[in-house]
Design a protein around this motif. Structure first.
Motif, short mmCIF file in Angstrom:
data_model
loop_
_atom_site.label_atom_id
_atom_site.label_comp_id
_atom_site.label_asym_id
_atom_site.label_seq_id
_atom_site.Cartn_x
_atom_site.Cartn_y
_atom_site.Cartn_z
N ARG A 73 31.51 47.83 37.09
CA ARG A 73 32.67 48.31 36.34
C ARG A 73 32.75 49.83 36.44
O ARG A 73 31.75 50.54 36.30
N SER A 76 37.21 52.11 32.47
CA SER A 76 37.80 51.11 31.58
C SER A 76 37.75 49.70 32.14
O SER A 76 38.09 48.74 31.44
N ALA A 78 39.47 48.79 34.91
CA ALA A 78 40.60 48.57 35.81
C ALA A 78 40.20 48.82 37.25
O ALA A 78 40.90 48.42 38.18
N GLN A 79 39.09 49.53 37.43
CA GLN A 79 38.52 49.74 38.76
C GLN A 79 37.12 49.13 38.79
O GLN A 79 36.36 49.25 37.84
N GLY A 107 37.71 42.48 35.15
CA GLY A 107 39.08 42.80 34.78
C GLY A 107 39.51 42.06 33.53
O GLY A 107 40.10 42.64 32.60
N SER A 110 37.85 43.29 30.37
CA SER A 110 38.35 44.61 29.98
C SER A 110 39.80 44.58 29.53
O SER A 110 40.37 45.63 29.19
N HIS A 112 42.53 43.63 31.39
CA HIS A 112 43.49 43.98 32.42
C HIS A 112 44.00 42.73 33.13
O HIS A 112 43.27 41.76 33.31
N GLU A 113 45.25 42.77 33.54
CA GLU A 113 45.81 41.67 34.31
C GLU A 113 45.41 41.76 35.78
O GLU A 113 45.31 40.73 36.46
N ARG A 114 45.21 42.97 36.25
CA ARG A 114 44.81 43.19 37.64
C ARG A 114 43.70 44.21 37.67
O ARG A 114 43.56 45.04 36.77
N VAL A 115 42.92 44.18 38.72
CA VAL A 115 41.83 45.12 38.88
C VAL A 115 41.82 45.63 40.32
O VAL A 115 42.09 44.87 41.26
N THR A 309 43.88 45.10 45.36
CA THR A 309 44.18 44.79 43.97
C THR A 309 44.18 43.27 43.82
O THR A 309 44.85 42.56 44.57
N ALA A 312 43.09 39.48 37.69
CA ALA A 312 41.94 39.24 36.82
C ALA A 312 41.84 37.75 36.53
O ALA A 312 42.84 37.01 36.62
#
Length: 323
Positions: A73, A76, A78-79, A107, A110, A112-115, A309, A312
């Protein structure tokens, strides 16, 4: 019988992992380009949980390590950074499935919908590049490793109104250097924003960290630039390493970067280092590459940054269970 046994690694496996990574890199670039400390550092990185984030594949029979992979991770969540090291194509395929599955889980955890998933691959690593393409990755930028050999090099520069301060001796200077770094790198590829405490924890998780190599440059008392060296290339090559060099936009074009480099090179030479390395993003829009080449550095290696991309995982969905 399955070709590989699958384990969750721990730091006691570092020597076996080091042997695999060295073997892989020797076949790709002709040198190990890794130390045992580099492997151990991954286990010490804040937030890294090898029981969830890493995999070790061993050959059957014999038990030799055939693959090593992890997903980590970044900030946050997202990456996510991943690594896949395997000489065997079947082992490589298993690990790609595992790290991407874990990235999707991170993802989701955390929120997020995408990572965005990133991986660094040597330019010469054709098998690694093909695997990345096959999983939907594209090359986002390239990091060039530059090198300068020491021995009678230019003396440190001086600039009117500029003072230098060591972060190891001055908490205020360390905090100011962190602020300079965060502001200067805010829009750079792959940058992960960290608080001062998070930054310090992240750096100190590496055995190569050395706060005595942190310098803050002030212009008429205002924080303007910083440089941070480390011992990453000391064990295997007896070379210094510039981990970070940052100058605030409003102070660029005044020679601060050149001054800070000259000090780092001089100090590495004083320590008996054979030379100094650094990495620069080829897509950097600050003319950093031109500066480095102008002071006598030369390119010795290229590592491409690939990214994709991915969606998640859905709430409650478990992925990557093939490994």
């Amino acid at each position: 019988m399955e070709r590989f046994s699958i384990e969750r690694p721990c730091v006691s496996d570092a020597a076996d992992i080091y042997a695999l990574v060295s073997r892989h890199n020797l076949g790709v670039i002709g040198m190990a380009d890794v130390t045992l400390d580099d492997i151990a550092d991954q286990f010490a990185e804040p937030g890294f949980d090898p029981a969830r984030d890493a995999w070790l594949l061993r050959e059957r029979p014999g038990g030799r390590v055939a693959g090593w992979g992890w997903a980590s991770r970044q900030g946050s969540g997202a990456q996510v950074g991943v690594e896949v090291v395997a000489c065997d194509p079947d082992a490589r395929a298993l690990l790609w499935e595992a790290v991407l599955g874990r990235a999707r889980e991170i993802g989701a955890e955390s929120g997020h919908e995408r990572v965005r998933v990133g991986i660094g691959i040597y330019r010469q690593d054709e098998a690694g590049r093909e695997a990345a393409r096959a999983h939907g990755f594209t090359s986002a930028t390239a990091f060039r490793r530059l090198y300068i050999e020491h021995g009678g090099g230019p003396r440190p520069l001086f600039l009117p109104g500029v003072t230098l301060h060591r972060g190891a001796d001055d908490e205020e200077a360390l905090a100011a250097a962190h602020r300079v770094y965060e502001e200067a790198f805010a829009t750079h590829y792959g940058h992960v924003a960290r608080s001062l405490d998070e930054w310090a924890e992240y750096l100190e998780s590496s055995a190569a960290n050395d706060w005595s190599q942190l310098l803050l440059a002030r212009v008429h008392g205002l924080p303007a630039g910083m440089i941070l060296g480390s011992d990453q290339f000391v064990p295997d090559e007896n070379c210094g390493y510039v981990r970070n060099l940052a100058v605030l936009p409003r102070f660029r074009g005044r020679g601060l970067g050149r001054l800070l480099l000259s000090r780092a090179f001089a100090e590495d030479e004083r320590r008996g280092r054979r030379g100094t390395y650094l990495h620069v993003d080829a897509g950097n829009n600050t003319s950093a590459l031109g500066l480095y080449l102008s002071v006598g550095m030369r390119e010795v290696l290229t590592i491409d940054a690939w990214e994709a991309t991915v969606e998640a995982a859905r709430v409650g969905q478990r992925v990557g269970q093939g490994v």
